[in-house]
Structure formats: C-alpha cells, structure tokens
Design a protein around this motif. Structure first.
Motif, short mmCIF file in Angstrom:
data_model
loop_
_atom_site.label_atom_id
_atom_site.label_comp_id
_atom_site.label_asym_id
_atom_site.label_seq_id
_atom_site.Cartn_x
_atom_site.Cartn_y
_atom_site.Cartn_z
N ARG A 5 0.91 -1.05 0.03
CA ARG A 5 0.07 -0.11 0.19
C ARG A 5 0.86 1.26 0.03
N SER A 6 0.58 2.16 -0.67
CA SER A 6 1.27 3.17 -0.83
C SER A 6 0.63 4.46 -1.70
N GLN A 7 1.17 5.53 -2.04
CA GLN A 7 0.55 6.57 -2.82
C GLN A 7 0.15 6.36 -4.23
N ARG A 8 1.25 5.34 -4.56
CA ARG A 8 1.36 4.80 -5.95
C ARG A 8 0.31 3.49 -6.02
N CYS A 9 -0.27 3.00 -5.13
CA CYS A 9 -1.07 1.79 -5.06
C CYS A 9 -2.41 1.94 -4.14
N HIS A 10 -3.27 2.44 -4.56
CA HIS A 10 -4.41 2.62 -3.98
C HIS A 10 -5.39 1.16 -3.81
N PRO A 11 -5.72 0.69 -2.62
CA PRO A 11 -6.43 -0.47 -2.42
C PRO A 11 -7.61 -0.70 -3.27
N LEU A 12 -8.57 0.35 -3.46
CA LEU A 12 -9.45 -0.03 -4.53
C LEU A 12 -9.11 -0.42 -5.78
N ALA A 13 -8.23 0.71 -6.15
CA ALA A 13 -7.70 0.34 -7.67
C ALA A 13 -7.27 -0.99 -7.72
N LEU A 14 -6.34 -1.38 -6.67
CA LEU A 14 -5.78 -2.56 -6.94
C LEU A 14 -7.17 -3.89 -6.73
N TYR A 15 -7.90 -3.77 -6.07
CA TYR A 15 -9.04 -4.93 -6.09
C TYR A 15 -9.92 -4.80 -7.04
N ARG A 16 -10.04 -3.76 -7.59
CA ARG A 16 -10.91 -3.74 -8.97
C ARG A 16 -9.90 -4.21 -10.05
N TYR A 17 -8.81 -4.15 -10.09
CA TYR A 17 -7.96 -4.57 -11.31
C TYR A 17 -7.87 -6.17 -10.95
N ALA A 18 -7.72 -6.73 -9.74
CA ALA A 18 -7.70 -8.12 -9.58
C ALA A 18 -9.13 -8.80 -9.99
N ARG A 19 -10.24 -8.12 -9.85
CA ARG A 19 -11.50 -8.58 -10.37
C ARG A 19 -11.54 -8.70 -11.73
N LEU A 20 -11.03 -7.68 -12.50
CA LEU A 20 -11.01 -7.51 -13.74
C LEU A 20 -10.26 -8.73 -14.32
N ARG A 21 -8.95 -9.15 -13.78
CA ARG A 21 -8.22 -10.03 -14.24
C ARG A 21 -8.55 -11.50 -13.75
N GLY A 22 -9.60 -11.56 -12.88
CA GLY A 22 -9.84 -12.86 -12.34
C GLY A 22 -8.82 -13.50 -11.20
N LEU A 23 -8.17 -12.59 -10.81
CA LEU A 23 -6.88 -12.93 -9.98
C LEU A 23 -7.79 -13.64 -8.55
N ASP A 24 -7.18 -14.84 -7.84
CA ASP A 24 -7.85 -15.37 -6.96
C ASP A 24 -7.32 -14.99 -5.46
N ASP A 25 -6.33 -14.31 -5.26
CA ASP A 25 -5.52 -14.01 -4.20
C ASP A 25 -4.74 -12.67 -4.23
N VAL A 26 -5.31 -11.67 -3.40
CA VAL A 26 -4.57 -10.31 -3.47
C VAL A 26 -3.89 -10.25 -1.91
N GLN A 27 -2.49 -10.08 -2.02
CA GLN A 27 -1.80 -10.24 -0.95
C GLN A 27 -1.21 -8.56 -0.80
N LEU A 28 -2.30 -7.80 0.08
CA LEU A 28 -2.17 -6.30 0.18
C LEU A 28 -1.38 -6.21 1.56
N PHE A 29 -0.29 -5.42 1.79
CA PHE A 29 0.30 -5.43 3.06
C PHE A 29 0.98 -3.91 3.09
N ASP A 30 1.22 -3.58 4.28
CA ASP A 30 1.76 -2.23 4.63
C ASP A 30 3.45 -2.49 4.84
N THR A 31 4.35 -1.38 4.57
CA THR A 31 5.59 -1.49 4.35
C THR A 31 6.12 -0.30 5.20
N ALA A 32 7.38 -0.24 5.66
CA ALA A 32 8.15 0.79 6.04
C ALA A 32 9.60 0.56 5.90
#
Length: 330
Positions: free
Chosen positions: A174-201
C-alpha cells in the motif's frame, strides 16, 4: 472516485490462456529526457541529485541504457526499444515503462493511472501499440485501468503489483502509488484469486513507494525484504504464501536501500533459458551464499546502471516492461 462501470474496463473472457511467469521479450524506453524528477521525488527516497551538469547526467544514462539493452539481447532476450516521441514533451522517468502498461497472454494491453502529471505523459499508447505490432505481437484489446486523468485511485503497474501468474496471485504494498480500491478492481478485472496487500516501512519508517524495490517473484525464486512488513500477521501471511511455492531469499533494509537487491526480474531467453536481470549494484549487494542461490535459478545478467539508479530512484526491473502478448510466427 473512479467509476467501476466504465466501458473500457469490462472484464475479458474467463477462458484466458495460461499466463507464463517468465517473459521472453521486453519493451525498454530510451532515456532521452532523463533527469531528476521533481514531481516524484516527494515520496521516492531512492532519488538523488548528482553534482553534474544535466547534459552529462542524460548522456551517462543513455550509455548505461545502451549497454543494458545489448547485454540482454546477447543473452537471448527479445528487446524492443520505444524511441523518443516527436511531440517534444519532456518525460524524465520514461526509462521506467513498467509502471504505465502491462501485457497479457490473452492479447490485452492495460494502461495504468499514474501518480504525477509528468509520468502520465509517458503513456504513449499508440506508439507502443505500433511498436508491438511491428514485431508481430497480437493486441486484442487495449484497456485503461480507471481513467486517463485519475488522481486518486492510482495503480502504477508492476511497480506496485508483483504477480505470481501460476497461482493467479498478486502481492502489493500500500502506498500513494497503489490505492487498495484500484488494486482490488484490477484483481477482479483479471480474475485473480488472491490479493496479498500489505503495509511497509523502510529503515526510517517511511512507506516504500513501489513494491518492486523490496520484492521480486519469479517462477521458482522469490526475493523479499520481510523486515519492511512491520505488521507481524501480514509478514507471516506473505512469507507463508511465498515459501509454499518458491525458494525465498530474505534481504535486509540495507540491501534494499543501498543496493536495489529487491529490484530484479526473472525472465527467459528465446530458447527458454531462465535469466535474472539485475544491476551491478544489486549483484554486489547479495551475499556470496545468496548469489549461489540466484545462480541455481537462472543466468544472472548484470548491468552497470549507477546514474539511472542514483538519479531515477529505480533499478533494472523498473526499466523492463514484460511482453506476454501472443506472437504471430512466420
């Protein structure tokens, strides 16, 4: 907020061909306008100013680029170069095309919403399509992810999404370059089965701007800075997913921040030989034991790109936009 019912992001057929993990061709963009990007420097702590004239910085980047394209080609990878646009618009980060487009084995070309205005100027869709078609690649659909002027739901391609195609899984920080909603919409578009979204520092507590500087997933090898996943449950979940299918090299904050060891990419030569593209700085940053593990999984193709790394804040993987499109063989 974006509209999830826009016509250009309708799902493709679910009867998609299998997506290989390793691309045998890439697009690279010649860094004619290469310079320190003021607009991206706000959240890319990897960018640095050099005490050199601007023309010298650009010339050094061009020389590094030419050496890298030659080495990759000599190892059997198909390299297509997108040349400078005739419109004259300056795009200092154009050497990093993996952020604005991806390709798929079903013939789709996806174009992504970018965080800064001058990076949106890099999206030369018609010129890219013409280059791919000239090399006999088949394009069945060109889709915008979100819309071209999106300013909130940002998703910067394989800068932020690390794919495990065989398991229809995507890893993303997750970052300014990766919005969770945009990520999950893309995953649905591509039919992905697993989204591993995480926070970093990073070592200073700052979120890492692109996932691909701290992790890489190949066909059978993965590299990750697990220490940057500061939430224990997320770290445990991501490592469990990776270790169930890949040999995992764990790298340190120092290896990420000083050497770009996470910014590597496993590819394949035209004859199928696995390759591991990385910078000289990254290769030197791995320990001898880690180097031996890497060599078991592919031929290292090591590229000296110090100017591009220092000024651009990205390394070898960022310069490589994989091509998975079907190709018409003659």
């Amino acid at each position: 907020m974006g509209n999830q019912n826009l016509p250009w992001i309708q799902p493709l057929s679910l009867n998609r061909p299998a997506q290989p993990q390793l691309a045998r061709a890439v697009v690279m963009v010649r860094p004619v306008d290469f310079a320190f990007n003021e607009q991206t420097g706000a959240d890319n702590v990897f960018q640095h100013r050099l005490n050199l004239p601007a023309a010298a910085v650009t010339a050094q980047a061009m020389a590094e680029f030419d050496t890298m394209t030659r080495r990759l080609s000599e190892h059997g990878l198909r390299v297509m170069v997108l040349e400078k646009s005739p419109d004259g618009i300056a795009t200092p980060d154009a050497v990093f095309p993996n952020n604005w487009f991806t390709t798929s084995a079903d013939g789709s070309l996806h174009i992504y919403p970018m965080h800064t205005p001058n990076r949106r100027q890099e999206r030369r869709v018609e010129e890219l399509a013409r280059l791919l078609l000239q090399h006999d690649y088949q394009i069945n659909q060109i889709s915008w992810v979100g819309h071209p002027w999106e300013e909130e739901l940002i998703l910067e391609g394989t800068g932020v999404m690390i794919f495990d195609h065989a398991r229809r899984r995507v890893y993303a920080a997750r970052s300014q370059r990766c919005h969770p909603l945009a990520l999950y919409r893309y995953a649905r578009l591509r039919g992905l089965d697993d989204v591993q979204l995480f926070d970093t520092a990073d070592s200073h507590g700052v979120p890492i701007y692109h996932s691909n500087v701290m992790m890489s997933v190949g066909q059978d090898i993965a590299v990750i800075c697990a220490d940057s996943l500061y939430q224990p449950e997320q770290r445990q979940q991501v490592l469990a997913a990776l270790e169930s299918t890949h040999e995992v090299i764990r790298i340190s904050h120092e290896q990420v921040e000083q050497h770009f060891c996470g910014n590597i990419l496993q590819l394949a030569a035209q004859d199928g030989t696995p390759l591991l593209a990385m910078s000289q700085r990254a290769w030197n940053g791995f320990t001898p034991q880690q180097q031996r593990v890497l060599e078991r999984h592919g031929q290292p193709v090591v590229n000296p790109i110090p100017t591009i790394e220092a000024v651009g804040g990205g390394s070898c993987r960022c310069m490589l936009a994989e091509v998975f499109l079907p190709r018409l063989e003659h």
